[in-house]
Design a protein around this motif. Structure first.
Motif, PDB file in Angstrom:
ATOM      1  N   GLN A  95       0.839  -1.224   0.141  1.00  0.00           N
ATOM      2  CA  GLN A  95      -0.142  -0.042   0.118  1.00  0.00           C
ATOM      3  C   GLN A  95       0.936   1.257  -0.198  1.00  0.00           C
ATOM      4  O   GLN A  95       1.924   1.460   0.771  1.00  0.00           O
ATOM      5  CB  GLN A  95      -0.943   0.158   1.349  1.00  0.00           C
ATOM      6  CG  GLN A  95      -1.965   1.091   1.262  1.00  0.00           C
ATOM      7  CD  GLN A  95      -2.789   1.396   2.469  1.00  0.00           C
ATOM      8  OE1 GLN A  95      -2.218   0.995   3.678  1.00  0.00           O
ATOM      9  NE2 GLN A  95      -3.921   1.773   2.380  1.00  0.00           N
ATOM     10  N   THR A 124      -0.585   7.271   0.008  1.00  0.00           N
ATOM     11  CA  THR A 124      -1.715   8.098  -0.364  1.00  0.00           C
ATOM     12  C   THR A 124      -2.673   6.928  -0.065  1.00  0.00           C
ATOM     13  O   THR A 124      -4.052   7.388  -0.148  1.00  0.00           O
ATOM     14  CB  THR A 124      -1.618   8.238  -1.789  1.00  0.00           C
ATOM     15  OG1 THR A 124      -1.779   7.022  -2.561  1.00  0.00           O
ATOM     16  CG2 THR A 124      -0.552   9.205  -2.271  1.00  0.00           C
ATOM     17  N   GLY A 125      -2.693   5.700   0.290  1.00  0.00           N
ATOM     18  CA  GLY A 125      -3.695   4.910   0.463  1.00  0.00           C
ATOM     19  C   GLY A 125      -4.039   3.801  -0.538  1.00  0.00           C
ATOM     20  O   GLY A 125      -4.972   2.956  -0.202  1.00  0.00           O
ATOM     21  N   ALA A 126      -3.527   4.182  -1.652  1.00  0.00           N
ATOM     22  CA  ALA A 126      -3.912   3.220  -2.727  1.00  0.00           C
ATOM     23  C   ALA A 126      -2.970   2.093  -3.072  1.00  0.00           C
ATOM     24  O   ALA A 126      -1.917   2.111  -2.127  1.00  0.00           O
ATOM     25  CB  ALA A 126      -3.953   4.071  -4.018  1.00  0.00           C
ATOM     26  N   THR A 146      -8.734  -0.336  -4.570  1.00  0.00           N
ATOM     27  CA  THR A 146      -8.470  -0.046  -2.962  1.00  0.00           C
ATOM     28  C   THR A 146      -9.740  -0.548  -2.051  1.00  0.00           C
ATOM     29  O   THR A 146      -9.285  -0.901  -0.909  1.00  0.00           O
ATOM     30  CB  THR A 146      -8.468   1.505  -2.922  1.00  0.00           C
ATOM     31  OG1 THR A 146      -7.547   2.178  -3.693  1.00  0.00           O
ATOM     32  CG2 THR A 146      -7.906   2.112  -1.461  1.00  0.00           C
ATOM     33  N   ARG A 156      -5.784   4.932   5.893  1.00  0.00           N
ATOM     34  CA  ARG A 156      -5.390   5.442   4.432  1.00  0.00           C
ATOM     35  C   ARG A 156      -6.424   5.118   3.263  1.00  0.00           C
ATOM     36  O   ARG A 156      -6.744   5.916   2.304  1.00  0.00           O
ATOM     37  CB  ARG A 156      -4.048   4.962   4.435  1.00  0.00           C
ATOM     38  CG  ARG A 156      -2.918   5.638   5.223  1.00  0.00           C
ATOM     39  CD  ARG A 156      -1.451   5.762   4.695  1.00  0.00           C
ATOM     40  NE  ARG A 156      -1.169   4.111   4.369  1.00  0.00           N
ATOM     41  CZ  ARG A 156      -0.331   3.669   5.478  1.00  0.00           C
ATOM     42  NH1 ARG A 156       0.126   4.312   6.386  1.00  0.00           N
ATOM     43  NH2 ARG A 156       0.160   2.253   5.402  1.00  0.00           N
ATOM     44  N   ARG A 162      -9.658   7.021   3.418  1.00  0.00           N
ATOM     45  CA  ARG A 162      -9.313   8.662   3.143  1.00  0.00           C
ATOM     46  C   ARG A 162      -9.205   8.446   1.440  1.00  0.00           C
ATOM     47  O   ARG A 162      -9.552   9.534   0.853  1.00  0.00           O
ATOM     48  CB  ARG A 162      -8.124   9.289   3.601  1.00  0.00           C
ATOM     49  CG  ARG A 162      -8.294   9.333   5.003  1.00  0.00           C
ATOM     50  CD  ARG A 162      -7.441  10.326   5.541  1.00  0.00           C
ATOM     51  NE  ARG A 162      -5.970   9.636   5.637  1.00  0.00           N
ATOM     52  CZ  ARG A 162      -5.281   9.078   6.791  1.00  0.00           C
ATOM     53  NH1 ARG A 162      -6.235   9.077   7.805  1.00  0.00           N
ATOM     54  NH2 ARG A 162      -4.031   8.575   6.616  1.00  0.00           N
ATOM     55  N   ASN A 163      -8.451   7.494   0.828  1.00  0.00           N
ATOM     56  CA  ASN A 163      -8.213   7.523  -0.485  1.00  0.00           C
ATOM     57  C   ASN A 163      -9.590   7.350  -1.346  1.00  0.00           C
ATOM     58  O   ASN A 163      -9.677   8.251  -2.431  1.00  0.00           O
ATOM     59  CB  ASN A 163      -7.243   6.369  -0.746  1.00  0.00           C
ATOM     60  CG  ASN A 163      -6.765   6.461  -2.538  1.00  0.00           C
ATOM     61  OD1 ASN A 163      -7.698   5.666  -3.119  1.00  0.00           O
ATOM     62  ND2 ASN A 163      -5.682   6.941  -2.686  1.00  0.00           N
ATOM     63  N   THR A 202     -11.454  10.579  -1.166  1.00  0.00           N
ATOM     64  CA  THR A 202     -10.959  11.903  -1.761  1.00  0.00           C
ATOM     65  C   THR A 202     -11.157  11.547  -3.269  1.00  0.00           C
ATOM     66  O   THR A 202     -11.208  12.538  -3.938  1.00  0.00           O
ATOM     67  CB  THR A 202      -9.613  12.177  -1.461  1.00  0.00           C
ATOM     68  OG1 THR A 202      -9.054  10.750  -1.387  1.00  0.00           O
ATOM     69  CG2 THR A 202      -9.711  12.356  -0.052  1.00  0.00           C
ATOM     70  N   GLN A 203     -11.642  10.524  -3.547  1.00  0.00           N
ATOM     71  CA  GLN A 203     -11.692  10.233  -5.221  1.00  0.00           C
ATOM     72  C   GLN A 203     -13.212  10.239  -5.507  1.00  0.00           C
ATOM     73  O   GLN A 203     -13.491   9.946  -6.958  1.00  0.00           O
ATOM     74  CB  GLN A 203     -11.316   8.882  -5.569  1.00  0.00           C
ATOM     75  CG  GLN A 203      -9.906   8.753  -5.569  1.00  0.00           C
ATOM     76  CD  GLN A 203      -8.964   7.500  -6.292  1.00  0.00           C
ATOM     77  OE1 GLN A 203      -9.130   7.293  -7.462  1.00  0.00           O
ATOM     78  NE2 GLN A 203      -8.606   6.310  -5.334  1.00  0.00           N
TER      79      GLN A 203
END
Length: 353
Positions: A58, A61-63, A75, A100, A103-104, A107-108
């Motif tokens: 990972q 950025t969490g992806a 993800t 993480r 959040r990823n 935010t997408q």
């Protein structure tokens, strides 16, 4: 192939998972299907090795980047593997990985449309499913700690995602979903991904109108033959033996509480009679993922037999680093393989009956 559709658009097999919405007093689990039972050693070793692979790959950025497909749907799949491990998602070993990933995904999400990712309803469906599994489990108070303020909570994001799915369905001529949110036709692959995400959200307490579920189920019944085979798109033309599509339909009927339908009885009978011949196709990890959920929801005795075959197959095919190869890269291959195996743990609602 349009990159916005990514790995999903090329899959005629499709994606779906099972999320239980059946009340416990309506269908009690048999004694052999209880959470907290001792998990076989082979299962634990396979899962732990794969989990370590996902944890170490990972990004900050969490992806999950690198070779293969990536995006909020991918993800989301990896996030579900983390949540299904049994570790405390707020303070456990993988709590930072969980935050993480969440959040990823959030935010997408497009602020105006509510769609996750670049207009791919596949990614949208699986991102929505993952958030539904995290909703009520992951503490929002810690989600954005140390990051930018005024971010969406899991619940707010999920509600927005549900509304986006409903808006997309209203544009669809047959009551399902296709690759893009503005598509006017549908296929059973994309429709399964979005429908299960909606059922998961409803199970988590998000309002999803009955008419939305009813329209989607009507689409699936129209695509299911009397013999239990399921078409891909545009009716029965070109229908072949796709265990993945049959599993998708079985899951949708099950989790939408439509086991009384003749179409459900046909699809589960088809799967149960062919346990040893499934999961051997080019997209084996996807088929196993779907079929694990479908059999567990529809015929638990058949699942128990099939699960033993699954463990042997995964033990033989796992790479030394803990990953599983797949058509769309090791993150997808590993996530889907482990999620098929995670029925043995049953820590999440998607693994309940």
């Amino acid at each position: 192939m349009n990159s916005n559709h990514g790995w999903m658009a090329g899959l005629l097999l499709g994606f779906a998972a099972a999320i239980s919405t059946m009340p416990s007093d309506a269908m009690a689990q048999p004694p052999t299907i209880r959470s907290g039972e001792v998990v076989p050693r082979d299962v634990r070793e396979i899962y732990d090795r794969g989990l370590q692979y996902l944890a170490t790959t990972q990004t900050e950025t969490g992806a999950w980047a690198g070779t293969g497909e990536n995006g909020p749907g991918v993800t989301g799949m990896a996030l579900m593997v983390l949540l299904a491990s049994g570790e405390d998602p707020n303070f456990g070993l993988y709590s930072n990985h969980v935050r993480r990933a969440l959040r990823n995904i959030i935010t997408q999400q497009h602020a105006a449309t509510g769609i996750y990712g670049q207009n791919s309803m596949y990614h949208h469906g699986f991102a929505m499913l993952a958030l539904a599994e995290a909703y009520g489990t992951v503490d929002d108070r810690n989600l954005w700690a140390g990051t930018e303020a005024n971010r969406r909570s899991i619940g707010v994001s999920l509600e927005l995602g549900v509304r986006a799915s409903i808006t997309s369905q209203k544009k669809n001529s047959v009551g399902g979903w296709r690759y893009g949110p503005d598509s006017t036709d549908a296929d059973t692959s994309v429709s399964g991904a979005v429908l299960v995400g909606l059922l998961a959200a409803r199970n988590a307490g998000i309002e999803v109108p009955d008419e939305v579920i009813d329209k989607a189920i009507q689409y699936f019944t129209s695509m299911t033959s009397d013999g239990g085979q399921v078409g891909y798109s545009g009716g029965f033309g070109g229908m072949d033996e796709s265990f993945a599509r049959i599993s998708i339909a079985t899951l949708c009927y099950s989790v939408a509480r439509r086991k009384d339908l003749k179409q459900f009885k046909a699809t589960i009978a088809y799967l149960s009679k062919r346990l040893e011949s499934s999961g051997q196709d080019h997209y084996a990890e996807y088929t196993r993922y779907y079929q694990a959920q479908a059999l567990f929801q529809g015929d638990v005795e058949a699942w128990e037999k099939w699960n033993k075959l699954l463990v042997r197959q995964l033990k033989a095919s796992q790479s030394p680093d803990g990953s599983f190869k797949g058509q769309f890269g090791p993150t997808v291959g590993t996530s889907m393989s482990l999620l098929a195996l995670a029925l043995n743990y049953r820590f999440l609602p998607i693994y309940e009956r």
